[in-house]
Enzyme design. Structure first.
Site, short mmCIF file in Angstrom:
data_model
loop_
_atom_site.label_atom_id
_atom_site.label_comp_id
_atom_site.label_asym_id
_atom_site.label_seq_id
_atom_site.Cartn_x
_atom_site.Cartn_y
_atom_site.Cartn_z
CE1 TYR A 22 -3.61 2.66 0.76
CE2 TYR A 22 -1.96 3.51 2.28
CZ TYR A 22 -3.14 3.68 1.58
OH TYR A 22 -3.84 4.86 1.69
CG HIS A 107 1.44 8.22 -0.63
ND1 HIS A 107 0.53 7.34 -0.09
CD2 HIS A 107 2.53 7.47 -0.98
CE1 HIS A 107 1.03 6.11 -0.10
NE2 HIS A 107 2.24 6.17 -0.63
CG HIS A 120 -0.04 11.78 3.04
ND1 HIS A 120 -0.85 12.14 1.98
CD2 HIS A 120 -0.07 10.41 3.08
CE1 HIS A 120 -1.35 11.05 1.42
NE2 HIS A 120 -0.88 9.99 2.05
CG HIS A 122 1.66 6.36 4.20
ND1 HIS A 122 0.61 5.91 4.98
CD2 HIS A 122 1.10 7.16 3.26
CE1 HIS A 122 -0.53 6.40 4.53
NE2 HIS A 122 -0.26 7.17 3.48
#
Length: 255
Positions: A22, A107, A120, A122
């Site tokens: 992801y 992202h 942002h 991750h």
């Protein structure tokens, strides 16, 4: 406009690879073209610079009830350009991951409500601490052996804390993230600042915004989206002109 958002969650055994996919937009998530940059670090030698192999091995060999990873999600100031955001993320990773194995991605999706990009980060981090001992892949995730570390897995950096210590560490982490973002904004000539404190601590008399989610947004009409965006802008502008109350400032400062 820069806004503070940070959350952390843990993933149980069997979920690390899917989360890796992801974050890096691979596998079932490859249809989403939002990744600006991805990077990894601090992997053991047996991974051969393949972070996916690390998470596959963790999913297989981590104990049943153990957390396989922690994920940090941090909104990045849109005032910064891509290279400035990347430099900020490098500092965030140094502080949040330290010397532990990690994978991160930046992202930059387009907003479903307004025509704006919302960058942002991750960051997927293992709790397993390096100790200079070379271990086979399966042994890496065994329970730590305090008497003879070479006979067990790597020690985890997540145990033995009281709920109060966990709370205090979370508050300190949020402040650290806000401080690094504000330093970057100031360095590049922006007057905007972020604040890690809650609305109550800041004396703002309104409910925090709730994350709507893609599914709910997709069910909204064009008019509903425009109204929601306009109301959010009005609430934000209103708060700029209503400074925190003295009581809230005293409460946030503590005894």
């Amino acid at each position: 406009m820069a806004m503070f958002h940070y959350r952390i969650k843990s993933g149980k055994k069997g979920t690390a690879v899917d989360r890796f996919n992801y974050i890096t937009r691979q596998g079932n998530h490859s249809d989403r073209d939002e990744v600006v940059w991805t990077e990894f670090g601090n992997l053991p030698a047996w991974c051969e610079d393949n972070p996916k192999r690390y998470w596959q091995t963790a999913d297989r060999h981590e104990r049943a009830n153990g957390a396989v990873y922690r994920e940090h999600v941090v909104a990045l100031p849109s005032e910064l350009d891509a290279s400035q955001q990347h430099a900020l993320v490098d500092k965030l990773v140094q502080n949040l991951a330290g010397n532990k194995p990690y994978q991160y991605a930046i992202h930059a999706p387009n907003s479903s409500l307004a025509s704006a990009v919302h960058p942002h980060m991750h960051l997927q981090v293992s709790d397993r601490l390096p100790d200079g001992i070379e271990r086979a892949p399966a042994q890496e995730f065994m329970r730590y052996n305090a008497k003879d570390p070479s006979q067990g897995g790597r020690r985890k950096d997540s145990g033995g804390r009281t709920p109060l210590q966990v709370r205090d560490e979370l508050i300190a982490t949020r402040k650290m993230i806000a401080d690094l973002q504000n330093e970057a904004l100031a360095e590049h000539g922006h007057a905007t600042r972020v604040d890690h404190r809650s609305h109550w601590e800041r004396g703002i008399k309104r409910e925090p915004e709730r994350h709507l989610g893609q599914e709910r947004i997709s069910q909204m009409s064009t008019e509903d989206k425009a109204k929601y965006t306009a109301d959010r802008k009005r609430r934000t502008e209103c708060c700029k002109h209503h400074p925190p109350t003295h009581a809230a400032v005293r409460a946030a400062a503590g005894p």
